[in-house]
Each structure stands twice: as C-alpha cells, then as structure tokens.
Design an enzyme around this catalytic site. Structure first.
Site, short mmCIF file in Angstrom:
data_model
loop_
_atom_site.label_atom_id
_atom_site.label_comp_id
_atom_site.label_asym_id
_atom_site.label_seq_id
_atom_site.Cartn_x
_atom_site.Cartn_y
_atom_site.Cartn_z
N LYS A 268 134.15 85.17 4.99
CA LYS A 268 134.94 85.91 5.97
C LYS A 268 135.62 87.14 5.39
O LYS A 268 136.46 87.74 6.05
CB LYS A 268 136.02 85.00 6.55
N ASP A 269 135.35 87.47 4.13
CA ASP A 269 136.21 88.46 3.50
C ASP A 269 135.48 89.74 3.10
O ASP A 269 135.25 89.98 1.93
CB ASP A 269 136.92 87.82 2.31
N ASP B 96 123.39 88.63 2.25
CA ASP B 96 123.37 90.04 2.64
C ASP B 96 124.76 90.63 2.85
O ASP B 96 125.01 91.78 2.46
CB ASP B 96 122.45 90.31 3.84
N GLY B 97 125.69 89.86 3.42
CA GLY B 97 127.05 90.37 3.62
C GLY B 97 127.72 90.66 2.28
O GLY B 97 128.31 91.74 2.07
N ASP C 141 117.79 80.61 3.19
CA ASP C 141 116.90 81.08 4.26
C ASP C 141 115.66 81.81 3.72
O ASP C 141 114.69 82.00 4.44
CB ASP C 141 117.64 82.03 5.21
N MET D 134 117.72 74.69 9.24
CA MET D 134 118.43 75.98 9.20
C MET D 134 117.45 77.15 9.01
O MET D 134 116.24 76.99 9.06
CB MET D 134 119.47 75.97 8.10
N GLU E 83 116.32 76.48 13.60
CA GLU E 83 117.49 76.70 14.47
C GLU E 83 117.39 78.03 15.24
O GLU E 83 118.00 78.19 16.29
CB GLU E 83 118.78 76.69 13.65
N HIS F 197 123.99 71.01 7.27
CA HIS F 197 124.43 71.43 5.93
C HIS F 197 123.94 70.51 4.82
O HIS F 197 124.19 70.82 3.64
CB HIS F 197 125.96 71.56 5.90
O1 F6P Z 1 122.40 81.70 5.76
C1 F6P Z 1 122.49 80.38 5.33
C2 F6P Z 1 122.81 79.45 6.46
O2 F6P Z 1 122.82 78.13 5.96
C3 F6P Z 1 121.90 79.58 7.68
O3 F6P Z 1 120.67 78.94 7.50
C4 F6P Z 1 122.78 78.98 8.75
O4 F6P Z 1 122.43 79.49 10.01
C5 F6P Z 1 124.17 79.42 8.35
O5 F6P Z 1 124.12 79.72 6.97
C6 F6P Z 1 125.24 78.40 8.63
O6 F6P Z 1 126.48 78.92 8.29
P1 F6P Z 1 127.81 78.07 8.29
O7 F6P Z 1 127.89 77.33 6.98
O8 F6P Z 1 128.89 79.07 8.45
O9 F6P Z 1 127.73 77.10 9.44
#
Ligand code: F6P
Length: 375
Positions: free
Chosen positions: A77-78, A119-120, A143, A185, A238, A289
């Site tokens: 978030k930062d 990427d962020g 990913d 994911m 997803e 996760h």
């Molecule tokens: O980019 C990695 C990832 O695990 C994606 O596959 C998934 O959509 C996203 O992060 C989930 O993010 P968070 O941990 O914020 O739920």
C-alpha cells in the site's frame, strides 16, 4: 568498481515464496564479496518512509533460505510517490513523500538500494532511480507476468501447491463422480492455471486469455460422462471470464495501488454449470493464499540466490534503474524503463505483457492431450 559501503534492501508488494532467499543472497554477497553493510527496511517502502529498519547480517539471515514470507515483512500500500493517507474526515488523500525516503537513505549513509517486488514496487524503484537513487530491482510474483523474465521466483513454488491440490481434488472427483473446480491465483494472467492444470492432470483449464463458453464446458463434462469418465477436474484462473461476462471481483482495497482483488469465479462457475448437468454435483475450492505461503521449493531457492547475488554485483558494477533477470536462459540486467507498463502503471512495456499466448506452445500441447479451454 563503484565505492559502496552500505546498501539498503526492502521487500515490497504482496508476499511470495523466495523473498527470504533473495534477501539472504543479497546479504551474503554484500558482506562476503564486497565487505559492505546491509540495512533492511521493514514493510517495503513503508519502512523507508518511517525509517523502520534493521541491520542484516550473516547471523540473522542464517537458515532463512527456505522460509516463506519475508523477515522484512511486506506492504502493498505504500507508493511513496502517491502516498495514500486519511485526512481528518477519514477520506483517502495522496501526496508525494519520496523526498523523505531519499533523506532517510542519506541519514543512514546508504549508497544504493536493492528493491524486491512486483510491478508496483518496481515502478517506484524506477521513480527513485529517476530521482538519482542508485537502485536495482529483483522482480517477484507468483503470477509470472513480468516481461523480460523467463520465470519469476515464487511461480514454481506456487505451481507445486496447485499441482498437489489438483491431485487431491481429482481423487474426490473420482470417488463421487463429481465435477471439482479448483480456483487459482494469477490476476489477469493464466500461467499458474495453465501450468498447474497441465502438471496436475486437469481436464478443463479456464484462463483470462481465453474467454470461455459455459455451454461448451458443460458439453465437455457430458461427453466425458458418456465415455465413462464420470469425474471432471476444472482448473480456473481467478481472472478467467465467460465470453459474454466479466471477471469476478472479490474485494476493492481502496488504499492499494492496484485496488482490485479478484476471486469467486470458481463458485460462480459451479452455480452456472450445475443446472446444465442434470443433477450432477459440482464443487469449487479456492486455494487462495496457500499458493504464496509455506516452504520455498528447490528451483525458487536457487533462482532467488542467483537473482539476489546478481543484484549486488549490478550495483557494484555501477548499474542503476534496472532489474536483474534470467531471460532467454541468460543472466542479465534490463532497464526498468523498458520492463514496466502493465497492471497498476497503465503504461506500455517494451517487452509486451507476459501473458499466455492462446495460440502458443503450451496451450497447443494441452489441446493435443485433450484438455478443453471451454472455447
Ligand atoms: O500478484 C500476486 C497475487 O497473489 C495475485 O495472484 C492475486 O490476485 C493477488 O496477489 C492477491 O493479493 P492479496 O494478497 O492482496 O489478496
């Protein structure tokens, strides 16, 4: 060789298996090869802003090679160039606080930074490089959607989890003559579903890159039933969506750079399919996760060690504003200006996106062995 006495390191964005292995390789290379000190900032750029740090040593990085998560903790978030904070009315506002981070680096006497993230996080690394900070990025994501990288670290560990999960739901599907859906994911990129489905032996794989027709998926299941295969396993990404529909959004995280969290297509698909199958049961499991956690697999440990060590070498070679990568089987550095451009940034990457090619080799192999993409 550049004069560097102290380097900083941080792990930004979401966690991912292998982060600790990269941190360890950075620390061991910096200390053993160059005799320089390493300061770790906690919670990604948040720690760089609030100056929350710890010295990283051979001792405190011992035995972390295989640990999931990160001893430095994460935050997604930062973005210090567009820092989200709540004003007195609780409303989210944004400001550029990157100068505070640059000052903190100066106060520590840090000459260069290794930034490990997606990427962020790498976009901010590029922006710090533009401000004159010496910085090298290490691309991270389960990913596998980073351009100029053959395989990103974390992807192979996640695949191991998916493969085992497909194995597990396959035995339930067989015992109950059921359809079992496994949601995985990947955001808008289908590599995890494709390689996970292929290695787990799925019958149907649904990807963001190939919109599916639910009637076609139902036909595949009925055809399998008619042939005596009463069980069907579907791996769905997803980010997959029906031809006439959209992705399923699970949550909006307002103060995150990429606000959308996907999730729920597995359940949605189950409820679309059941009425088409004359009473056959369809169950969905979202492994979420679990794909990011736990032990780091052998391949990722080795890849992370290479990348972490390469990052320090690159800094001492005077490189900056680049990421280390193994691309076309060659270890190299690539300019972050060329790499970035997907997801939250909205710009165009010179490498294009590393999405699944619907007409590419892996999809073709899957079709060869009878896997359906629901198209
Ligand atoms: O980019 C990695 C990832 O695990 C994606 O596959 C998934 O959509 C996203 O992060 C989930 O993010 P968070 O941990 O914020 O739920």
């Amino acid at each position: 060789m550049l004069e560097i006495k102290k380097i900083g390191v941080l792990t930004g964005g979401g966690d991912c298996s292998g982060l600790n292995a990269v941190v360890r390789a950075v620390v061991l290379t910096a200390i053993n090869k160059y005799g320089c000190k390493v300061i770790g900032f906690k919670k990604g750029y948040a720690g760089l802003y609030s100056n929350d740090s710890m010295e990283l040593t051979v001792e405190n990085c011992k035995d972390i090679l295989d640990w999931g998560g990160t001893i430095l903790k994460n935050s997604n978030k930062d973005n210090l160039f567009n820092y989200a904070y709540r004003d007195e009315n609780g409303k989210i506002q944004h400001k550029d606080v990157s100068d505070v981070a640059v000052q903190n680096l100066k106060d520590h006497g840090i000459d260069a930074l290794v930034v490990i993230g997606g990427d962020g996080t790498l976009t901010s690394a590029r922006d710090f490089a533009r401000k004159g900070v010496k910085v090298i990025g290490v691309p991270k994501t389960i990913d596998n959607d980073v351009s100029f990288a053959d395989i990103t670290f974390g992807f192979t560990t996640a695949l191991g989890v998916i493969c085992e999960s497909v194995d597990r739901v396959r035995t339930t599907a067989f015992s109950h003559d059921r359809v079992q859906i496994l949601e995985v994911m990947g955001r808008n990129c289908g590599w995890l579903a494709l390689e996970g489905g292929l290695s787990g032996g799925a019958d149907v794989i649904l990807l963001p890159e190939i919109p599916f027709d639910v009637q076609k998926v139902a036909e595949v299941i009925k055809e399998r039933d008619a042939k005596g295969f009463k069980d069907t396993v579907i791996v769905v990404s997803e980010g997959a969506k029906p031809k006439d529909g959209d992705v399923v959004v699970k949550k909006i995280v307002e103060d995150s750079a990429d606000t959308i969290r996907l999730g729920g297509i597995g359940d949605q698909l189950a409820s679309m399919l059941e009425p088409l199958l004359g009473g056959k049961e369809v169950r969905a499991t979202n492994i979420g996760h679990t794909q990011r956690g736990g032990h780091t697999c052998q391949y990722d440990r080795s890849l992370c060690t290479k990348l972490g060590s390469m990052a320090v070498d690159a800094l001492f070679n005077g490189e900056s504003g680049k990421m280390v990568t193994i691309y076309n089987a060659k270890p190299q550095t690539v300019s972050l200006e060329d790499v970035l451009g997907r997801g939250a940034t909205g710009e165009t990457s010179k490498g294009g996106s590393n999405n699944v090619d619907p007409n590419g080799f892996v999809v073709q192999i899957a079709r060869n062995i009878g896997i359906s993409f629901g198209d």
